[in-house]
Design a protein around this motif. Structure first.
Motif, PDB file in Angstrom:
ATOM      1  N   ARG A 262     -50.433 -46.302  86.794  1.00 41.92           N
ATOM      2  CA  ARG A 262     -50.530 -46.887  88.102  1.00 41.92           C
ATOM      3  C   ARG A 262     -50.584 -46.081  89.296  1.00 41.92           C
ATOM      4  N   ILE A 263     -50.835 -44.692  89.177  1.00 39.35           N
ATOM      5  CA  ILE A 263     -50.526 -43.953  89.915  1.00 39.35           C
ATOM      6  C   ILE A 263     -52.010 -43.118  90.199  1.00 39.35           C
ATOM      7  N   THR A 264     -52.271 -42.506  91.560  1.00 40.95           N
ATOM      8  CA  THR A 264     -53.500 -41.840  91.560  1.00 40.95           C
ATOM      9  C   THR A 264     -53.362 -40.248  91.566  1.00 40.95           C
ATOM     10  N   GLY A 265     -52.270 -39.634  91.990  1.00 41.98           N
ATOM     11  CA  GLY A 265     -51.989 -38.365  92.054  1.00 41.98           C
ATOM     12  C   GLY A 265     -51.649 -37.757  90.652  1.00 41.98           C
ATOM     13  N   ASN A 266     -52.027 -36.471  90.104  1.00 40.75           N
ATOM     14  CA  ASN A 266     -51.427 -35.707  89.078  1.00 40.75           C
ATOM     15  C   ASN A 266     -50.321 -35.239  89.273  1.00 40.75           C
ATOM     16  N   THR A 267     -49.122 -35.509  88.734  1.00 42.21           N
ATOM     17  CA  THR A 267     -47.760 -35.038  89.090  1.00 42.21           C
ATOM     18  C   THR A 267     -47.799 -33.305  88.940  1.00 42.21           C
ATOM     19  N   ASP A 268     -48.857 -32.868  88.113  1.00 39.73           N
ATOM     20  CA  ASP A 268     -48.683 -31.610  87.853  1.00 39.73           C
ATOM     21  C   ASP A 268     -49.047 -30.938  89.177  1.00 39.73           C
ATOM     22  N   THR A 269     -50.043 -31.365  89.971  1.00 41.69           N
ATOM     23  CA  THR A 269     -50.741 -30.671  90.995  1.00 41.69           C
ATOM     24  C   THR A 269     -50.391 -31.173  92.374  1.00 41.69           C
ATOM     25  N   THR A 270     -49.796 -32.175  92.540  1.00 39.32           N
ATOM     26  CA  THR A 270     -49.551 -32.958  93.753  1.00 39.32           C
ATOM     27  C   THR A 270     -48.201 -33.699  94.147  1.00 39.32           C
ATOM     28  N   ALA A 271     -47.660 -33.823  95.186  1.00 39.21           N
ATOM     29  CA  ALA A 271     -46.736 -34.541  95.362  1.00 39.21           C
ATOM     30  C   ALA A 271     -47.191 -35.928  95.913  1.00 39.21           C
ATOM     31  N   VAL A 272     -48.482 -35.956  96.251  1.00 39.40           N
ATOM     32  CA  VAL A 272     -49.071 -37.174  97.019  1.00 39.40           C
ATOM     33  C   VAL A 272     -49.817 -38.206  96.002  1.00 39.40           C
ATOM     34  N   GLY A 273     -49.636 -39.524  96.086  1.00 37.82           N
ATOM     35  CA  GLY A 273     -50.040 -40.475  95.301  1.00 37.82           C
ATOM     36  C   GLY A 273     -49.352 -40.724  94.147  1.00 37.82           C
ATOM     37  N   ILE A 274     -48.092 -40.456  93.909  1.00 35.79           N
ATOM     38  CA  ILE A 274     -47.459 -40.500  92.732  1.00 35.79           C
ATOM     39  C   ILE A 274     -46.192 -41.281  92.668  1.00 35.79           C
ATOM     40  N   THR A 275     -46.271 -42.439  93.510  1.00 29.58           N
ATOM     41  CA  THR A 275     -45.377 -43.419  93.650  1.00 29.58           C
ATOM     42  C   THR A 275     -46.015 -44.692  92.941  1.00 29.58           C
ATOM     43  N   ASP A 276     -45.538 -45.374  91.874  1.00 28.94           N
ATOM     44  CA  ASP A 276     -45.973 -46.494  91.330  1.00 28.94           C
ATOM     45  C   ASP A 276     -44.999 -47.732  91.751  1.00 28.94           C
ATOM     46  N   THR A 277     -45.769 -48.513  92.468  1.00 22.51           N
ATOM     47  CA  THR A 277     -45.180 -49.667  93.179  1.00 22.51           C
ATOM     48  C   THR A 277     -45.379 -50.981  92.377  1.00 22.51           C
ATOM     49  N   THR A 278     -45.747 -51.001  91.142  1.00 18.51           N
ATOM     50  CA  THR A 278     -46.090 -51.917  90.346  1.00 18.51           C
ATOM     51  C   THR A 278     -44.908 -52.154  89.064  1.00 18.51           C
TER      52      THR A 278
END
Length: 417
Positions: A262-278
Motif C-alpha cells: 500500500r505504499i509508493t516508495g521503495n524503502t531501499d531507495t527512498t524515505a518518501v512515499g513509504i507510509t501505509d495509511t490503510t
C-alpha cells in the motif's frame, strides 16, 4: 484466526500435498478479532492467525525433543558475549567481492550469518565455492547461516549454470496457483539453493498489491513480486512455496511484515512515499503472513515502512506494537524475526546506525541484517553496551539469541541438529 478460516486458507496447500512445518502434528490456536469479509484486500479478517504449534507424536519424539532442547540450552549458555551478539547480526557479501570479502568483519565480530547480494550469476559450482569458504569461518557449535533472495523474476540472486530461470512471483501465482506443480517447482529451486550452499531463502513475499495499484507500488507491484492481487490467494501460494522450499532443503522467510503493498516508495531507495495509511490489525492483508507462519516459515522479515494505523510514532522495525504486539502477540509467532536491510536502506538513513540495531531488538526483533559491512562494528558495539547497561535489554537480547539458535538447530546448523 478461527479453525474454519485457517482451514480455508490452507486447503489449497494441503491439496497440493504439502506437509506443514517439519511434518509433526499441528494444532490451530484461534486468535480474537472482529469479524469481517474474508480474503479481500483491505477488508478485515474474521480474526488473526496464531501459529500452529508443533507437538511430539511419540515417546521417542518427546525424548529427542527434550534432548535437543537441552543441547540448545547448553549451547546458549556456553556462548560468550561477543558470540551472542554476533548471532544477532548478519552482513551482506556482494557478488563483486572476493569470497573473502567479509572475512574480517565476520570473524572479528563472530557474526551469525552472511547474505549474498548483488547477483551471483556464475552458477551453482562457483557459488558453492564462495559459500563453502564462508561456512569454513564458522564456529564448530553454530554454523554461519548463508542467505539469499531467490524470489524469481527481478529478484533472483543465484543464476547461471545449474540454476533454473525462475519467473516472477506474480507469474508463478497466476500460472500455477497453489498446486502440486508450484510445490514441485519450488522444491527444485530450493534444491538448487541447497546445492549452492545456501541455507536460507529470503522468500516468499507475502505482500498483496491491488490490481489497479501494481504500477504505482514501487517495492512490490512494479516488479511483480506479489503472487496475486487478492490476499487469500497470496496466502495459499505462500504456503505451497514454503513447503516446496523446505522439501528442497532450505529455510524460508515470509516478508515484508506487515506488508508493502500500500505504499509508493521503495524503502531501499527512498524515505518518501513509504507510509501505509490503510493496514490495520484486522486487515486481510495480514492473512498471507498468518498462513506463512502456519506453514512453518523459519523467519519473518519486518519491512522498513511506516504504518500510521498500527503505530503512528515508530517505523516498523523499531515498533514494539508491530513486532511484539501484532506479530508475536496477535499472530502468535514464536520464531525468528529478521530485519530488512538496516545498513544501506534509505528509509532508515535518518536513524543513527547504532540505534537501528538496538531499537530493532528492543521492539522484539532478533536478527539485524545490514548490507553494509562498515556498519557492523557500530551495531555490535551498541548491542553490547545496551546489554551491559540495561537488564531489560539483556533479557530481550538473550531471548533473541535463543530463538536464533533454535531456528539454526531446526535447519541443521548447530551441533544440536
Amino acid at each position: 484466526m478461527p479453525r474454519a478460516r485457517l482451514a480455508g486458507l490452507l486447503a489449497p496447500v494441503m491439496a497440493a500435498g504439502m506437509v506443514l512445518g517439519s511434518g509433526t502434528a499441528v494444532a490451530a490456536v484461534a486468535a480474537a478479532g472482529p469479524g469481517g469479509a474474508a480474503g479481500r484486500p483491505g477488508q478485515p479478517s474474521l480474526a488473526l492467525g496464531r501459529q500452529l504449534s508443533r507437538s511430539a507424536t511419540s515417546t521417542t519424539g518427546v525424548r529427542q525433543g527434550n534432548e535437543r532442547s537441552g543441547c540448545i540450552a547448553d549451547l546458549d549458555r556456553d556462548l560468550n558475549t561477543r558470540e551472542r551478539v554476533g548471532q544477532l547480526v548478519w552482513v551482506g557479501l556482494a557478488a563483486d567481492q572476493a569470497p573473502t570479502g567479509v572475512d574480517s568483519v565476520v570473524t572479528t565480530n563472530r557474526l551469525g550469518g552472511v547474505v549474498l547480494l548483488g547477483g551471483f550469476h556464475s552458477g551453482i559450482t562457483a557459488t558453492a565455492k564462495t559459500t563453502a569458504h564462508v561456512h569454513g569461518l564458522s564456529d564448530t557449535r553454530a554454523r554461519i547461516a548463508i542467505a539469499a533472495d531467490q524470489e524469481g523474476g527481478y529478484v533472483q540472486q543465484v543464476q547461471g549454470s545449474g540454476v533454473s530461470t525462475i519467473p516472477t512471483a506474480f507469474v508463478q501465482g497466476r500460472t500455477y496457483g497453489p498446486s502440486t506443480t508450484l510445490r514441485n517447482l519450488t522444491t527444485r529451486w530450493g534444491g538448487q539453493l541447497a546445492a549452492a550452499g545456501i541455507d536460507v531463502n529470503l522468500a516468499p513475499v507475502a505482500d498483496t498489491v491491488a490490481k489497479d495499484f501494481m504500477s504505482q507500488n514501487g517495492p512490490i507491484g512494479r516488479y511483480q513480486r506479489n503472487y496475486d492481487y487478492v490476499s487469500s490467494r497470496v496466502a495459499a501460494d505462500v504456503g505451497v512455496v514454503i513447503a516446496g522450499m523446505h522439501a528442497g532443503g532450505v529455510a524460508t522467510t515470509v516478508k515484508h511484515f506487515p506488508g508493502l503493498g500500500r505504499i509508493t516508495g521503495n524503502t531501499d531507495t527512498t524515505a518518501v512515499g513509504i507510509t501505509d495509511t490503510t493496514t490495520t490489525a484486522t486487515s486481510g492483508y495480514l492473512d498471507p503472513f498468518a498462513a506463512g507462519i502456519a506453514a512453518g516459515a523459519d523467519l519473518v522479515m519486518i519491512s522498513n515502512a511506516w504504518y500510521s494505523k498500527l503505530d503512528a510514532t515508530h517505523q516498523a522495525p523499531f515498533s514494539s506494537a508491530i513486532v511484539t504486539g501484532l506479530l508475536r502477540g496477535q499472530l502468535g509467532y514464536r520464531g525468528t524475526v529478521v530485519s530488512d536491510d538496516l545498513g544501506n536502506a534509505v528509509a532508515v538513513s535518518s536513524v543513527p546506525v547504532a540505534l537501528r540495531a538496538t531499537r530493532f531488538i528492543r521492539a522484539g526483533g532478533d536478527i539485524v541484517l545490514t548490507a553494509d559491512p562498515s556498519t557492523v562494528p557500530t551495531m555490535t558495539r551498541a548491542i553490547m553496551l545496551a546489554r551491559a547497561s540495561s537488564p531489560t535489554f539483556k533479557a530481550l537480547m538473550d531471548a533473541a539469541v535463543l530463538r536464533v539458535l533454535t531456528m539454526k538447530t531446526e535447519r541443521g546448523l548447530t551441533r544440536c541438529s
